[in-house]
Write a protein that holds these residues in place. Structure first.
Motif, PDB file in Angstrom:
ATOM      1  N   CYS A  36      12.496  35.552  42.886  1.00 34.73           N
ATOM      2  CA  CYS A  36      13.147  36.868  42.848  1.00 34.73           C
ATOM      3  C   CYS A  36      12.855  37.614  44.148  1.00 34.73           C
ATOM      4  O   CYS A  36      11.884  37.308  44.849  1.00 34.73           O
ATOM      5  N   PRO A  37      13.704  38.587  44.490  1.00 35.55           N
ATOM      6  CA  PRO A  37      13.500  39.338  45.740  1.00 35.55           C
ATOM      7  C   PRO A  37      12.135  40.016  45.808  1.00 35.55           C
ATOM      8  O   PRO A  37      11.552  40.138  46.890  1.00 35.55           O
TER       9      PRO A  37
ATOM     10  N   LEU B 247      18.746  36.629  36.372  1.00 40.34           N
ATOM     11  CA  LEU B 247      19.854  37.332  35.729  1.00 40.34           C
ATOM     12  C   LEU B 247      19.452  37.715  34.296  1.00 40.34           C
ATOM     13  O   LEU B 247      20.053  37.261  33.324  1.00 40.34           O
ATOM     14  N   PRO B 248      18.436  38.549  34.164  1.00 42.28           N
ATOM     15  CA  PRO B 248      17.952  38.908  32.821  1.00 42.28           C
ATOM     16  C   PRO B 248      19.011  39.604  31.977  1.00 42.28           C
ATOM     17  O   PRO B 248      18.945  39.576  30.754  1.00 42.28           O
ATOM     18  N   GLU B 249      20.011  40.210  32.644  1.00 44.01           N
ATOM     19  CA  GLU B 249      21.084  40.883  31.897  1.00 44.01           C
ATOM     20  C   GLU B 249      21.827  39.926  30.974  1.00 44.01           C
ATOM     21  O   GLU B 249      22.395  40.337  29.960  1.00 44.01           O
ATOM     22  N   ALA B 250      21.821  38.636  31.338  1.00 43.48           N
ATOM     23  CA  ALA B 250      22.526  37.649  30.510  1.00 43.48           C
ATOM     24  C   ALA B 250      21.872  37.515  29.139  1.00 43.48           C
ATOM     25  O   ALA B 250      22.501  37.042  28.193  1.00 43.48           O
TER      26      ALA B 250
ATOM     27  N   MET C  91      23.654  27.600  33.295  1.00 41.17           N
ATOM     28  CA  MET C  91      23.142  28.791  32.624  1.00 41.17           C
ATOM     29  C   MET C  91      22.233  28.407  31.449  1.00 41.17           C
ATOM     30  O   MET C  91      21.189  29.025  31.224  1.00 41.17           O
ATOM     31  N   ARG C  92      22.644  27.387  30.712  1.00 39.23           N
ATOM     32  CA  ARG C  92      21.820  26.935  29.581  1.00 39.23           C
ATOM     33  C   ARG C  92      20.472  26.407  30.063  1.00 39.23           C
ATOM     34  O   ARG C  92      19.410  26.755  29.530  1.00 39.23           O
ATOM     35  N   LEU C  93      20.510  25.579  31.102  1.00 37.93           N
ATOM     36  CA  LEU C  93      19.285  24.991  31.629  1.00 37.93           C
ATOM     37  C   LEU C  93      18.403  26.054  32.279  1.00 37.93           C
ATOM     38  O   LEU C  93      17.171  26.032  32.139  1.00 37.93           O
ATOM     39  N   ALA C  94      19.024  27.013  32.968  1.00 33.35           N
ATOM     40  CA  ALA C  94      18.249  28.090  33.595  1.00 33.35           C
ATOM     41  C   ALA C  94      17.518  28.911  32.538  1.00 33.35           C
ATOM     42  O   ALA C  94      16.380  29.346  32.741  1.00 33.35           O
TER      43      ALA C  94
END
Length: 377
Positions: free
Chosen positions: A88-89, A133-136, A120-123
């Protein structure tokens, strides 16, 4: 690596063996012993030192696995989970680099449909999504149990329904819940977060515009079919008769106002649709919005409605794209003596609205009809 002199592949870490069995492994630079529960060979250790050198490799592991159809070796998966918080930044990984990995993941789609959904599933499984992308996972966390999992399943299905040429920014938007994608300032927030390009930001704004237009069109319902009849027949007796007539008169006036308001609103909405379809990326946004619709029959109806509307407005859309209205400033100045200014601008806008509504393509015909209806100044 490849020996440039002989062309021989030098494999000191057992990489070819792993690939032949469909495994992805992060290895050390020096060979070591030990396999893994997933059947990997050699390579030595869990490779966490390589991930720590550049934590972006946690996301890159997800991209390679999803994009190439590989399984992440068990010890590498554990190392990714351990070091994902560094991707993360705030920990030094530039947002632009994170975004570039997501774009590259999206680029696998034409040759490997479903790669982005799998990514996305694996992440999420490897706890990388929670960082980048915690918003997901927003609604899942709020749901506190079963509902969130159902949303993630729905998101996976929506991602797989997207056309193979969908831009990465629309894939990311599809991975997010509606409450975040279409909230005020959502496009600006994502733009600032990932340093999106102007083109990518415009796509997000176009998607939000589509959502708004869809809602306006749905809310309008069948207002156009309201005949506005306000005649309240039947007379009364005595003093109540006059009061009743006044009520009927006011009712008729209100109905007439509603009719005019609805007609004016429909014209504005029609031109808003023309401008939307004329904009870059409108087709991709419609496809992305359709992918979010649950139910095959509902998706077909949604897509069909847009197809019919676009066909009906095609001439106006083409003119908007080419910036070639039916009635031009040059024409009204030469033929009708109108002077440049705000008044002319309003006349030209009204003339194009009228041309679209009436399906007319000749300047003289449009002006003549506008004069006939008292719309010409």
């Amino acid at each position: 690596m490849c020996d440039p002199a002989s062309g021989t592949v030098l494999d000191w870490v057992g990489g070819r063996s792993d690939l032949s069995r469909g495994f992805l492994r992060c290895c050390r630079s020096a060979p070591g012993g030990g396999g893994d529960s997933g059947g990997g060979s050699g390579g030595g250790g869990d490779g966490s030192e390589r991930l720590r050198e550049d934590p972006l490799r946690c996301l890159r592991a997800v991209r390679f696995a999803a994009g190439l159809g590989l399984a992440v070796a068990s010890e590498t998966a554990e190392a990714v989970k351990e070091l994902a918080p560094l991707c993360c930044p705030e920990k030094g990984v530039a947002a632009e680099r994170i975004w570039k990995e997501l774009v590259k993941l999206s680029n696998y789609e034409p040759e490997r449909p479903g790669a982005f959904a799998e990514g996305m599933r694996l992440a999420r499984e490897l706890e990388v999504l929670q960082v980048i992308l915690p918003e997901a996972l927003h609604e899942e966390e709020e749901g506190g149990g079963g509902g969130g999992g159902a949303r993630m399943a729905g998101t996976d299905a929506a991602l797989r329904r997207l056309p193979s040429d969908s831009p990465a920014v629309l894939r990311v938007a599809t991975a997010l819940p509606d409450s975040l994608v279409f909230s005020d300032g959502a496009s600006s927030a994502l733009t600032l977060r990932f340093k999106l390009s102007k083109k990518e930001t415009r796509l997000l704004e176009t998607l939000s515009l589509l959502k708004a237009l869809d809602e306006l069109t749905t809310a309008a319902g069948d207002d156009d079919d309201d005949d506005g009849s306000g005649d309240g027949g039947g007379g009364g007796d005595g003093d109540g008769d006059g009061e009743k007539q006044r009520e009927e008169q006011y009712s008729a006036q209100d109905s007439n106002k509603r009719q005019k308001t609805a007609a004016a609103s429909k014209k504005r909405d029609t031109m808003a649709w023309v401008r939307f379809y004329a904009g870059e990326g409108s087709g991709s946004c419609v496809a992305a919005m359709a992918a979010r619709v649950s139910g095959e029959a509902e998706r077909r109806r949604y897509a069909s409605a847009h197809s019919r509307r676009l066909e009906r407005l095609s001439k106006g859309v083409e003119r908007a794209r080419n910036r070639a209205p039916v009635v031009t400033a040059k024409y009204v100045q030469a033929e009708h003596g109108l002077k440049p200014g705000k008044a002319m601008g309003k006349v030209l806008a009204l003339a194009e609205e009228f041309a679209v509504e009436q399906g007319r393509e000749g300047a003289a015909e449009v002006v003549a009809l506008m004069k006939e209806k008292g719309l010409w100044p």
